[in-house]
Design a protein around this motif. Sequence first.
Motif, mmCIF file in Angstrom:
data_model
loop_
_atom_site.group_PDB
_atom_site.id
_atom_site.type_symbol
_atom_site.label_atom_id
_atom_site.label_comp_id
_atom_site.label_asym_id
_atom_site.label_seq_id
_atom_site.Cartn_x
_atom_site.Cartn_y
_atom_site.Cartn_z
ATOM 1 N N UNK A 4 0.817 -1.213 0.000
ATOM 2 C CA UNK A 4 0.000 0.000 0.000
ATOM 3 C C UNK A 4 0.857 1.273 0.000
ATOM 4 N N UNK A 5 2.176 1.135 0.303
ATOM 5 C CA UNK A 5 3.035 2.315 0.357
ATOM 6 C C UNK A 5 3.793 2.564 -0.932
ATOM 7 N N UNK A 6 4.370 1.485 -1.506
ATOM 8 C CA UNK A 6 5.213 1.684 -2.698
ATOM 9 C C UNK A 6 4.704 0.928 -3.929
ATOM 10 N N UNK A 7 3.561 0.197 -3.762
ATOM 11 C CA UNK A 7 2.923 -0.526 -4.869
ATOM 12 C C UNK A 7 3.742 -1.697 -5.408
ATOM 13 N N UNK A 8 4.738 -2.152 -4.670
ATOM 14 C CA UNK A 8 5.518 -3.320 -5.106
ATOM 15 C C UNK A 8 4.736 -4.594 -4.782
ATOM 16 N N UNK A 9 4.665 -5.519 -5.741
ATOM 17 C CA UNK A 9 3.968 -6.779 -5.516
ATOM 18 C C UNK A 9 4.896 -7.747 -4.782
ATOM 19 N N UNK A 10 4.372 -8.381 -3.723
ATOM 20 C CA UNK A 10 5.179 -9.347 -2.957
ATOM 21 C C UNK A 10 4.246 -10.247 -2.156
ATOM 22 N N UNK A 11 4.806 -11.350 -1.609
ATOM 23 C CA UNK A 11 4.041 -12.305 -0.795
ATOM 24 C C UNK A 11 4.620 -12.428 0.611
ATOM 25 N N UNK A 12 5.377 -11.423 1.062
ATOM 26 C CA UNK A 12 6.009 -11.472 2.370
ATOM 27 C C UNK A 12 5.139 -10.758 3.419
ATOM 28 N N UNK A 13 5.474 -10.999 4.687
ATOM 29 C CA UNK A 13 4.755 -10.293 5.766
ATOM 30 C C UNK A 13 5.066 -8.802 5.773
ATOM 31 N N UNK A 14 6.304 -8.463 5.341
ATOM 32 C CA UNK A 14 6.717 -7.056 5.243
ATOM 33 C C UNK A 14 7.269 -6.813 3.852
ATOM 34 N N UNK A 15 6.985 -5.653 3.303
ATOM 35 C CA UNK A 15 7.436 -5.328 1.949
ATOM 36 C C UNK A 15 8.966 -5.323 1.892
ATOM 37 N N UNK A 16 9.571 -6.088 0.966
ATOM 38 C CA UNK A 16 11.035 -6.106 0.854
ATOM 39 C C UNK A 16 11.620 -4.802 0.326
ATOM 40 N N UNK A 17 10.748 -3.941 -0.227
ATOM 41 C CA UNK A 17 11.219 -2.683 -0.796
ATOM 42 C C UNK A 17 11.210 -1.543 0.217
#
Length: 235
Positions: A4-17
């Motif tokens: 929701x902050x940087x729009x990066x798609x991921x499947x982790x509990x916390x955004x890796x970006x």
Amino acid sequence: MTCISCNKFHDENYCPNCGEKNGIKKITFSSIIEDAFSTITNMDKGFLFNLKALFLNPKKITTNFISGKRKGILNPISYLIISITIYLIVINVFKAPPEEVTETTTSAFFASGQKIGNAVGLFLRTYIKYFWILSIIPLGFSLKLVYQKYNFLEYVAISSFVIGQATIVGVISFLIFRFPLIFDPFVYLTIAWLSYRIFKDNTAKIASILLSFVSLFLFIIQLVIITACIAFVIS
């Protein structure tokens, strides 16, 4: 899932970006209350974590915070403010009834001194929260002068932990002995004890004890000077 902050798609509990937590809930009244209580009561982070760690291993929590390992540690200023807030709530709930003042014949000098003392006492009681928060500056200066290990602001952070913890001891002491916070001997002994535990040199324990009391003495001297300045301004 898209962050929701940087729009990066991921499947982790916390955004890796950017590190944003996955699955953030909408803000509701219950979520605000839950987060507030979690900050205070969670033993793995927040207020109770600091409280426990500063009693059991104050050196570790302060060293970790200074070195940047701050996961789970409540910010020292926040910890201090919460501690003082708890103290203020307690003294207002359990405050002793006002003492009756009897008129006596005294000299003009004594009466003037008593008037100034009462005015200073009223000032400190009224502004105790701000006075005690700002006391991290003279304590930080004392620790910096004695130990010369960190920079001044890092010592101010350590002072916030120390005075916050000493304030909690002051709450317990007040409930038992009714000592005012800034005149409570147990508060100052706690400050000396924490200074010793945080900066203890295992090869020179006696010297470490002496240094902790030297830093406490310097701190008290500064508080006396500050109080004298307040008395001068009031007079």
